[in-house]
Design a protein around this motif. Structure first.
Motif, PDB file in Angstrom:
ATOM      1  N   ARG A 312      17.939 -42.793 -32.707  1.00 25.31           N
ATOM      2  CA  ARG A 312      17.691 -43.778 -33.758  1.00 25.31           C
ATOM      3  C   ARG A 312      17.064 -43.072 -34.968  1.00 25.31           C
ATOM      4  N   ILE A 313      17.569 -43.422 -36.141  1.00 27.02           N
ATOM      5  CA  ILE A 313      17.038 -42.792 -37.342  1.00 27.02           C
ATOM      6  C   ILE A 313      15.981 -43.713 -37.942  1.00 27.02           C
ATOM      7  N   SER A 314      14.763 -43.220 -37.998  1.00 31.22           N
ATOM      8  CA  SER A 314      13.663 -44.072 -38.464  1.00 31.22           C
ATOM      9  C   SER A 314      13.477 -43.990 -39.973  1.00 31.22           C
ATOM     10  N   ALA A 315      13.997 -42.953 -40.580  1.00 28.61           N
ATOM     11  CA  ALA A 315      13.915 -42.849 -42.047  1.00 28.61           C
ATOM     12  C   ALA A 315      14.974 -41.880 -42.529  1.00 28.61           C
ATOM     13  N   ILE A 316      15.506 -42.158 -43.705  1.00 25.36           N
ATOM     14  CA  ILE A 316      16.473 -41.217 -44.292  1.00 25.36           C
ATOM     15  C   ILE A 316      16.185 -41.063 -45.775  1.00 25.36           C
ATOM     16  N   GLU A 317      16.189 -39.823 -46.195  1.00 26.10           N
ATOM     17  CA  GLU A 317      16.019 -39.539 -47.606  1.00 26.10           C
ATOM     18  C   GLU A 317      17.215 -38.719 -48.049  1.00 26.10           C
ATOM     19  N   MET A 318      17.877 -39.193 -49.075  1.00 31.66           N
ATOM     20  CA  MET A 318      19.053 -38.466 -49.581  1.00 31.66           C
ATOM     21  C   MET A 318      18.748 -38.069 -51.012  1.00 31.66           C
ATOM     22  N   ASP A 319      18.820 -36.784 -51.229  1.00 28.74           N
ATOM     23  CA  ASP A 319      18.493 -36.279 -52.560  1.00 28.74           C
ATOM     24  C   ASP A 319      19.705 -35.503 -53.069  1.00 28.74           C
ATOM     25  N   CYS A 320      20.333 -36.009 -54.135  1.00 26.89           N
ATOM     26  CA  CYS A 320      21.564 -35.386 -54.625  1.00 26.89           C
ATOM     27  C   CYS A 320      21.351 -34.776 -55.997  1.00 26.89           C
ATOM     28  N   LEU A 321      21.791 -33.570 -56.139  1.00 33.80           N
ATOM     29  CA  LEU A 321      21.801 -32.945 -57.451  1.00 33.80           C
ATOM     30  C   LEU A 321      23.250 -32.638 -57.781  1.00 33.80           C
ATOM     31  N   MET A 322      23.700 -33.221 -58.882  1.00 36.87           N
ATOM     32  CA  MET A 322      25.123 -33.086 -59.222  1.00 36.87           C
ATOM     33  C   MET A 322      25.269 -32.332 -60.534  1.00 36.87           C
ATOM     34  N   ASN A 323      26.219 -31.428 -60.548  1.00 40.01           N
ATOM     35  CA  ASN A 323      26.518 -30.672 -61.757  1.00 40.01           C
ATOM     36  C   ASN A 323      27.647 -31.379 -62.488  1.00 40.01           C
ATOM     37  N   THR A 324      27.330 -31.959 -63.638  1.00 41.27           N
ATOM     38  CA  THR A 324      28.378 -32.669 -64.377  1.00 41.27           C
ATOM     39  C   THR A 324      29.066 -31.756 -65.375  1.00 41.27           C
ATOM     40  N   GLY A 325      28.593 -30.507 -65.457  1.00 38.55           N
ATOM     41  CA  GLY A 325      29.201 -29.584 -66.413  1.00 38.55           C
ATOM     42  C   GLY A 325      28.736 -29.890 -67.821  1.00 38.55           C
ATOM     43  N   ALA A 326      29.563 -29.553 -68.793  1.00 33.60           N
ATOM     44  CA  ALA A 326      29.139 -29.630 -70.188  1.00 33.60           C
ATOM     45  C   ALA A 326      29.085 -31.053 -70.726  1.00 33.60           C
ATOM     46  N   TYR A 327      29.805 -31.963 -70.099  1.00 35.92           N
ATOM     47  CA  TYR A 327      29.798 -33.358 -70.559  1.00 35.92           C
ATOM     48  C   TYR A 327      29.594 -34.287 -69.361  1.00 35.92           C
ATOM     49  N   GLY A 328      29.090 -35.479 -69.679  1.00 37.37           N
ATOM     50  CA  GLY A 328      28.641 -36.355 -68.603  1.00 37.37           C
ATOM     51  C   GLY A 328      29.666 -37.355 -68.115  1.00 37.37           C
ATOM     52  N   THR A 329      30.927 -36.981 -68.109  1.00 40.48           N
ATOM     53  CA  THR A 329      31.955 -37.917 -67.660  1.00 40.48           C
ATOM     54  C   THR A 329      31.765 -38.279 -66.188  1.00 40.48           C
ATOM     55  N   HIS A 330      31.609 -39.541 -65.950  1.00 44.87           N
ATOM     56  CA  HIS A 330      31.398 -40.086 -64.601  1.00 44.87           C
ATOM     57  C   HIS A 330      30.103 -39.571 -63.955  1.00 44.87           C
ATOM     58  N   ALA A 331      29.191 -39.080 -64.786  1.00 47.62           N
ATOM     59  CA  ALA A 331      27.973 -38.458 -64.249  1.00 47.62           C
ATOM     60  C   ALA A 331      27.126 -39.459 -63.475  1.00 47.62           C
ATOM     61  N   LEU A 332      27.105 -40.689 -63.940  1.00 48.52           N
ATOM     62  CA  LEU A 332      26.282 -41.696 -63.273  1.00 48.52           C
ATOM     63  C   LEU A 332      26.994 -42.273 -62.044  1.00 48.52           C
ATOM     64  N   THR A 333      28.255 -42.585 -62.197  1.00 46.07           N
ATOM     65  CA  THR A 333      28.928 -43.375 -61.170  1.00 46.07           C
ATOM     66  C   THR A 333      29.360 -42.541 -59.957  1.00 46.07           C
ATOM     67  N   VAL A 334      29.771 -41.304 -60.190  1.00 46.20           N
ATOM     68  CA  VAL A 334      30.082 -40.440 -59.041  1.00 46.20           C
ATOM     69  C   VAL A 334      28.813 -40.214 -58.224  1.00 46.20           C
ATOM     70  N   LEU A 335      27.735 -39.990 -58.958  1.00 42.95           N
ATOM     71  CA  LEU A 335      26.438 -39.800 -58.308  1.00 42.95           C
ATOM     72  C   LEU A 335      26.065 -41.032 -57.479  1.00 42.95           C
ATOM     73  N   ALA A 336      26.242 -42.204 -58.082  1.00 44.10           N
ATOM     74  CA  ALA A 336      25.894 -43.445 -57.383  1.00 44.10           C
ATOM     75  C   ALA A 336      26.710 -43.602 -56.097  1.00 44.10           C
ATOM     76  N   ASN A 337      27.978 -43.218 -56.176  1.00 44.71           N
ATOM     77  CA  ASN A 337      28.836 -43.367 -55.008  1.00 44.71           C
ATOM     78  C   ASN A 337      28.474 -42.431 -53.863  1.00 44.71           C
TER      79      ASN A 337
END
Ligand SMILES: Cc1cc2nc3c(=O)[nH]c(=O)nc-3n(C[C@H](O)[C@H](O)[C@H](O)COP(=O)(O)OP(=O)(O)OC[C@H]3O[C@@H](n4cnc5c(N)ncnc54)[C@H](O)[C@@H]3O)c2cc1C
Lengths: 775, 282
Positions: A312-337
Motif C-alpha cells: 500500500r502506498i501511503s504517500a506519493i510525491e511526483m516532481d517533474c522538471l520539463m525542458n520546453t526548449g527555447a519556446y514554451g509551446t505546450h509547456a504547461l499542458t504537457v507538464l500537467a498531463n
C-alpha cells in the motif's frame, strides 16, 4: 449495446484505394501556379543577439523576389501551439526576432522563383551574431546565475505561473492529504528519478505548406496540419489579415503525432503570398524537421513513495522538471498531463503532491507529441511500481490489479489537474483494465517466463516486463467539434466535419457513426473534412478527441437527420412516427410493414411536397474525458555480449470502449507500440557541446524499420462508455505509454539492471551492466 | 544537367576513364547519398558520370583454379545468391543495408568507398583478398590491405577501375561474424568482428581475426594470429586476457553519433573472447 451494421466493423478506410493508387493528394501534390519557393535560414548558434544582418547579396541572387527578417516583418508575439483559445502556452515567439534562442531558430527567409535560387539566397544572407551564454542543462535553468532566455514582453494569455526572468515557462503545484504523515506511516521509502529524452515525431511527410489566392483575392492555405481552424486563427492574428479573408484546406496527411499541431510554416507562406500577391510554397527537409520543428519534451520525473509492507502506498510525491526548449509551446499542458493522466490511476493514495516546472533552455522546442506528457510520467510510474512490487514480493500484475482505479470510482486529481485550467471531476464509467491485464498476460505467457531468466541463445537471456496506463478522450470544457449533413436525391448524404483525418482514419469512423444512426452502408456517406470555408468548426486532431468529441457531433447531427427522415416518412406512409424505424436505407412502418426508401424520401422533400432539404448540423463538447486503459507486455532478449535489448514479442490489451473500427483501432495501438519501442530503444537527439544536433537525418537518428519490429499482438477489450457516441473512448495516444517502461522492466527482469533513462541503447545497457557488475 | 556515359564494355569504360575525369557509378548507393542536396533538388555531379553496374564482365562470381573471383560490379543481392560466395561473406552481406540497397550496392563500391564501417572489408581482409585494378595500359594486383590506405582513401589511380576481387579458396572450420548496429536494417556498423579458424587434430592450424569500425581501417594482426596457431582450444582459453590486451592496443575506436569509444572497445574485446572460447576443444 445494439445490433450494429457499421459500428464495430472493420470497414475499409474510405480513402484506402485513392491513397493506394496515388490519386489522393498530399499538400506537396497540389499544383499551384507559378509559386514562390521559400527557403529558411536557421541560427547556427544556440544563443545570440543578431548584431547585424545584411540581405543585399541575397536579394541580388537571380530569381529572388523577397527576403524577410526581423527588420521588415511585423513583431507579433504569439505561440505556435495550435490549442484552444486563449492558448495555455505563453506568447513568447515572433516570426523573426533579433535574438536567436536555439540552433535551428529562424533568422530569415528568402522567396524566389525556384527552389535553387531560394536556397542559394539564404546562404548569402550575412549575419553577425553576438554570442550570449547558452543554457543547456535544464537542472540549472532556474539558478540565479543562469542566462535568461526571454527578456522582452513575453506573456501568457491565461492566468498561469509564468516567470521568464527565472526561465520558468510553467509551474504547477497540487496536492492533498498530509504528505509528511504519509511518509512517516510508511515501512519504507522508495525514491528514484527517471529521465526521458528528446524525440522527433518522424511523420514521413515533412511539414509542408502552400498558399494561393482564390478568384476574389482571398488567401487559401493548403497545409499539412492537425489543426486547420487554429491555423486560420493564428495566421490571422500574426499577420493581421481578417479571418474571413483566409481559407485553410487540409488535404491527406502523411502522419502528425502532434508535430503538426504546431503552426510553424503557415504564417510564412501566407506572409510571402500576401506581400507579393503570388502563390508561395515551402517544404521542410528532414533536417529542418529535426532541428527546427517540434519535439517530445524531455522530462526528469522524481517519484518518492512511502510504502507499507503489503505494498500500500501511503504517500506519493511526483516532481517533474520539463525542458520546453527555447519556446514554451505546450509547456504547461504537457507538464500537467504528466501528473494528470498518471496519478489518478492509483486513486487510493491518500497523501499526494505533484510539483511540475517547465523551463526554458537553448535547445530545440518541445511540443505536442502522442502521449503528451503521460508517456514521460508513465515511464517513471511503471518502473517505480515494478520496484515496489518486487520489494514487497508481489507479481506486478497482481499489484496493479489491486490498486488501479475502477468503475464507479474517482480521483481528486481529475479535478485538480486540468489542461491550462482546473480539470473536471469525473467518475469512471468504464474500466476493463483487469481484463486487459489478464488477457495480455495470457497472450505473452507472463507467468511461465517472468523471473525465469530463460537463456534464449548464446549469451542471450530473456526478461519480461509490463506496464499499464490510461489517457483521456478529449479535453473537457475546451475541445469542441461540429458536423453538418445534407441529403441528396439518391438517398446519399454529405457529411461535413471540421475533424482532421491525419491518416488515422477519422473520416472513415465518422462516416461509420453517421451510417450507423441512419442504418445505411458507409458508402452512402460522402465525407468532406477540414476545410474552413466548407466544413464546420473543430478544434482539431489532438488530445485523443476525434472519435469521442467529433464522433459525438456526428452522432447528434445524424440523429437530427434521422428525425427528419421519420417525419417525412410518416407523412408519406401516413403512419405514426412512433411506429417507424430505419432499416437498411428505408423507413419501415413496424405495424403495416409498409416501407419507403431514402431516395424516395429525398425526392419527395426536394421536388414534391412542402419542399425542403433534409439537413442538419450539431456541435459537441465534453464535460468529462473518459480514460481508455491499456496493459502492455514486453518479452525482451538481452544480449549479454553487446548490451542490446531486443524486443521479441509485444502484447497490448486495450479498453477503448466500443471500437468503431477494430482494425483501425488496432492500427492505432500497433503504430503507437512501434513508435514507442523505437523511441525507447534507439531514437536519440545527440547534441554537441554547442547545442547543435549532430544527427538530424534518418541515417543516424534511427527509427524502427520493418525488420526491427517484433511480433505484435493487440487485443481490443470491448467496454461501453456511456458518455460517448455508441460507447466509444479514445485510442490514438494511449499505446505509446507502455513500451518504454515495459521494456525497462523486462531488461531488469533479464539482467537485473534498472534503466532510469531512455533511450535504452546497447551502450547504456552495457554501461549499466558494468556499473552493477553483472557483466 | 549531369553528363553521363554508359559504356558497352569494360574496355570502353577504361577508355572513357583514360580520356577525361569521370565519376564512376556502380550502384550509386554511396555516391547518391554523398551528393544529395536539399529536399526537392537532384544530386549534384561536378564532372560527368559513368555507369558501370550493367557491365556483364564484372558482375559474376566464379571459382577459378584455387581462387574465387568476384566481379567488382557484383551486387550484394547476387553475392547472396551465388554458391561460389564464401559463407562468411554471405553472412556479412546479409546484414548490409536493406533489400533495396542490396539490389543496387556492389562489392566494388564498398571497397572503393573505403569506409571504416564498410562491412565486406573485415571479411575480405580476413580472407586475404586481393583486388585487380585495370587501366587501359596496365593491370595491378594488390592486397586489399595495401589498396585501402585511410578512411575514404585508396591507391586507385585516376584512370583505373576496380575489376575484380580475388579470394583464395580455403575451407575454414570456424566462421564467426558479428555486426553490432542500432537497427536490424540500414544500420551502419558500430562494430564488426570477424573470426575464422582452421582446426587440425584439435589444434588451430590457421586463424584470422579482424575488427571493423573501430579504427581508421580494418584491424588485423598476423603477428597476433600466429601466437594462436598451433595451440588447442584449451590453451587458447587461457591466453584470452593476453590476446585481448594485444588487440586492445591495436584498436582505436572513436566517440561519434553512433556509439562511443568505451562501448566499441569493450564489446569488440568481448566478441573476441566469445570467438576464442568457441573454438573446438574449449
Ligand atoms: C540506406 C543505406 C544503407 C547502407 N548500409 C550499409 C551497410 O550496412 N554496410 C555497408 O558496408 N554499407 C552500407 N551502405 C553503403 C553502400 O551501400 C555500400 O558501401 C555499397 O557497397 C556501395 O556500392 P555502390 O555500388 O552503390 O557504390 P557507388 O555509390 O556506386 O560507388 C561508391 C564509390 O566507389 C567507386 N566505385 C564503385 N565501383 C567502382 C569500380 N568498379 N572501380 C572504381 N571505383 C568504383 C565510386 O566512384 C564511388 O567513389 C548503405 C547505403 C545506404 C544508402
Amino acid at each position: 449495446m445494439g445490433d450494429y451494421i457499421n459500428i464495430g466493423r472493420s470497414v475499409r478506410k474510405i480513402d484506402a484505394l485513392s491513397l493506394a493508387t496515388g490519386a489522393d493528394k498530399f499538400t506537396d501534390d497540389y499544383e499551384i501556379h507559378d509559386p514562390l519557393y521559400i527557403a529558411i535560414l536557421y541560427s547556427p548558434v544556440a544563443h545570440a543577439e543578431i548584431k547585424q544582418i545584411d540581405v543585399s547579396a541575397a536579394e541580388k541572387v537571380r530569381g529572388v523576389v523577397d527576403v524577410l527578417y526581423y527588420g521588415n516583418v511585423q513583431r507579433v508575439l504569439h505561440t505556435t501551439a495550435g490549442q484552444g483559445y486563449p492558448e495555455p502556452s505563453p506568447y513568447d515567439a515572433l516570426l523573426f526576432d533579433r535574438r536567436v534562442r536555439f540552433v535551428g531558430d529562424r533568422v530569415a527567409l528568402a522567396a524566389a522563383e525556384t527552389r535553387e535560387a531560394a536556397i542559394e539566397a539564404v546562404k548569402k544572407i550575412e549575419v553577425k551574431y553576438r554570442d550570449l551564454e547558452p543554457l543547456f542543462d535544464m537542472e540549472k535553468a532556474m539558478d540565479e546565475s543562469a542566462p535568461r532566455i526571454h527578456v522582452d514582453d513575453e506573456y501568457t494569455k491565461i492566468p498561469a505561473e509564468y516567470r521568464p526572468e527565472q526561465n520558468l515557462a510553467a509551474e504547477i503545484k497540487i496536492g492533498f492529504g498530509d504528505l509528511e504523515r504519509g511518509f512517516n506511516e510508511a515501512d519504507f521509502i522508495e525514491e528514484q528519478s527517471y529521465r526521458m529524452h528528446y524525440a522527433s515525431h518522424c511523420a514521413i511527410e515533412p511539414h509542408t505548406s502552400c498558399a494561393y489566392f482564390d478568384d476574389r483575392g482571398r488567401l487559401v492555405i493548403v497545409t499539412a496540419t492537425q489543426v486547420p481552424f487554429h491555423v486560420r486563427r493564428i495566421v490571422s492574428t500574426v499577420l493581421d489579415i481578417p479571418v474571413m479573408m483566409i481559407r485553410v484546406i487540409k488535404p491527406r496527411i502523411g502522419g502528425g503525432f502532434g508535430g503538426k499541431q504546431e503552426v510553424i510554416l503557415e504564417p510564412l507562406v501566407a506572409l510571402v503570398a500576401w506581400r507579393n500577391k503570388r502563390p508561395a510554397k515551402v517544404v521542410m527537409s528532414r533536417k529542418e524537421v529535426f532541428i527546427s520543428s517540434r519535439t517530445r519534451h524531455p522530462m526528469r520525473v522524481r517519484l518518492k513513495t512511502g510504502v507499507k509492507r503489503d505494498g500500500r502506498i501511503s504517500a506519493i510525491e511526483m516532481d517533474c522538471l520539463m525542458n520546453t526548449g527555447a519556446y514554451g509551446t505546450h509547456a504547461l499542458t504537457v507538464l500537467a498531463n504528466a501528473g494528470g493522466k498518471v496519478l489518478p490511476l492509483f486513486n487510493k493514495i491518500e497523501n499526494l503532491k505533484f510539483h511540475g516546472r517547465s523551463v526554458y533552455t537553448n535547445l530545440p522546442v518541445g511540443g505536442a507529441y502522442r502521449g503528451y506528457g503521460a508517456t514521460q510520467g508513465y515511464f517513471a510510474f511503471n518502473q517505480h511500481m515494478d520496484i515496489i512490487a518486487r520489494r514487497t514480493d508481489q507479481d506486478i500484475t497482481d499489484f496493479f490489479k489491486r490498486w488501479h482505479i475502477r468503475e464507479g470510482e474517482t480521483s481528486a486529481v481529475f479535478k485538480a489537474l486540468g489542461e491550462g485550467k482546473e480539470g473536471v471531476s469525473q467518475v469512471i464509467n468504464s474500466c476493463k483494465l483487469d481484463e486487459c491485464i489478464d488477457r495480455g498476460a495470457g497472450a505473452i505467457g507472463w507467468h511461465g517466463k517472468r523471473g525465469k531468466r530463460i537463456e534464449s541463445g548464446r549469451n542471450r537471456v530473456k526478461g519480461m516486463g509490463m506496464a499499464i496506463a490510461m489517457q483521456g478522450s478529449g479535453i473537457p470544457g475546451i475541445d469542441m467539434a461540429a458536423a453538418s449533413m445534407k441529403m441528396n436525391d439518391d438517398g446519399s448524404f454529405n457529411l461535413y466535419v471540421g475533424a482532421t483525418d491525419i491518416g488515422t482514419g477519422s473520416d472513415t469512423i465518422l462516416a461509420q457513426i453517421a451510417a450507423e444512426v441512419l442504418k445505411i452502408p458507409v458508402e452512402m456517406i460522402i465525407v468532406l473534412s477540414s476545410d474552413t470555408d466548407l466544413t464546420p468548426f473543430d478544434t482539431g486532431a489532438y488530445a485523443s478527441s476525434t472519435t469521442y468529441i467529433s464522433g459525438g457531433a456526428v452522432e447528434k447531427c445524424a440523429e437530427d437527420i434521422k428525425n427528419q427522415l421519420l417525419d417525412t416518412a410518416s407523412v408519406m406512409l401516413k403512419a405514426e412516427k412512433d411506429s417507424l424505424k430505419l432499416d437498411a436505407g428505408k423507413v419501415i412502418d413496424k405495424k403495416t410493414g409498409k416501407k419507403v426508401p431514402y431516395d424516395k424520401i429525398a425526392y419527395h422533400t426536394l421536388y414534391i411536397q412542402d419542399q425542403f432539404q433534409i439537413q442538419a448540423q450539431a456541435s459537441c463538447t465534453a464535460s468529462e474525458s473518459p480514460p481508455p486503459f491499456i496493459a502492455q507486455f514486453a518479452e525482451v532478449d538481452v544480449d549479454r555480449s553487446t548490451g542490446k535489448a531486443e524486443v521479441v514479442k509485444f502484447v497490448s490489451a486495450v479498453d477503448c470502449g466500443q471500437p468503431v473500427n477494430p482494425v483501425l483501432a488496432e492500427g492505432q495501438v500497433e503504430g503507437a507500440v512501434v513508435n514507442g519501442l523505437s523511441y525507447a530503444l534507439c531514437e536519440d537527439y545527440i547534441f554537441n557541446s554547442k547545442g547543435r544536433m549532430v544527427n538530424p537525418r534518418f541515417w543516424d537518428y534511427k527509427i524502427y524499420t520493418a525488420a526491427d519490429i517484433p511480433e505484435i499482438i493487440t487485443i481490443v477489450v470491448n467496454s461501453f462508455e456511456k458518455s460517448g457516441p455508441f460507447g466509444v473512448k479514445s485510442v490514438g495516444e494511449i499505446g505509446i505509454n507502455g513500451p518504454a517502461p515495459a521494456v525497462a522492466n523486462a531488461i531488469f527482469d533479464a539482467v537485473g539492471v534498472r534503466m532510469y533513462e531512455t533511450p535504452m541503447t546497447p551502450e547504456k545497457v552495457w554501461k549499466r551492466m558494468k556499473e552493477e557488475g553483472v557483466n | 544537367m549531369v553528363r553521363t556515359y554508359r559504356p558497352q564494355s569494360f574496355q570502353e569504360a577504361l577508355e572513357i576513364k583514360k580520356g577525361a575525369p569521370v565519376i564512376t557509378i556502380a550502384g550509386g548507393t554511396d555516391l547518391m547519398v554523398k551528393r544529395r542536396r536539399s529536399t526537392g533538388l537532384s544530386p549534384y555531379f561536378e564532372v560527368p558520370a559513368m555507369f558501370i553496374a550493367h557491365l556483364g564482365e564484372i558482375k559474376g562470381v566464379r571459382f577459378d583454379g584455387g581462387n574465387i573471383r568476384i566481379g567488382a560490379a557484383c551486387s550484394f543481392a547476387v553475392l547472396l545468391q551465388n554458391e561460389a560466395t564464401p559463407p562468411i561473406l554471405k553472412t556479412a552481406v546479409s546484414r548490409i543495408a536493406s533489400p533495396a540497397v542490396r539490389n543496387m550496392g556492389t562489392i566494388g563500391g564498398n571497397i572503393c568507398n573505403a569506409s571504416p564501417a564498410g562491412d565486406t572489408l573485415p571479411v575480405l581482409y580476413a580472407r586475404d583478398a586481393s583486388v585487380v585494378l585495370k587501366s587501359i595500359d596496365q593491370e595491378r594486383i594488390l592486397k586489399i590491405s595495401e589498396f585501402i590506405t585511410a578512411p575514404g582513401e585508396t591507391v586507385l589511380r585516376e584512370d583505373e577501375l576496380l575489376k575484380e576481387i580475388v579470394i583464395p579458396e580455403k575451407p575454414f572450420d570456424v566462421n564467426f561474424y558479428r555486426k553490432v548496429g542500432t537497427g536490424m536494417t540500414n544500420t551502419i556498423s558500430k562494430i564488426t568482428f570477424t573470426g575464422i579458424a582452421e582446426i587440425l587434430n584439435g589444434m588451430v592450424k590457421d586463424i584470422r581475426i579482424t575488427f571493423g569500425a573501430v579504427a581508421p581501417t580494418v584491424v588485423r594482426s598476423r603477428v597476433n594470429e600466429e601466437r594462436l596457431i598451433g595451440h588447442s582450444g584449451k590453451e587458447i582459453e587461457k591466453m584470452i586476457p593476453e590476446i585481448s590486451s594485444l588487440y586492445s592496443a591495436l584498436i582505436n575506436p572513436i566517440d561519434d553519433q553512433r556509439s562511443n569509444a568505451f562501448y566499441r572497445r569493450s564489446v569488440s574485446l568481448r566478441l573476441l573472447g566469445h570467438f576464442l572460447r568457441a573454438l573446438p576443444g574449449c
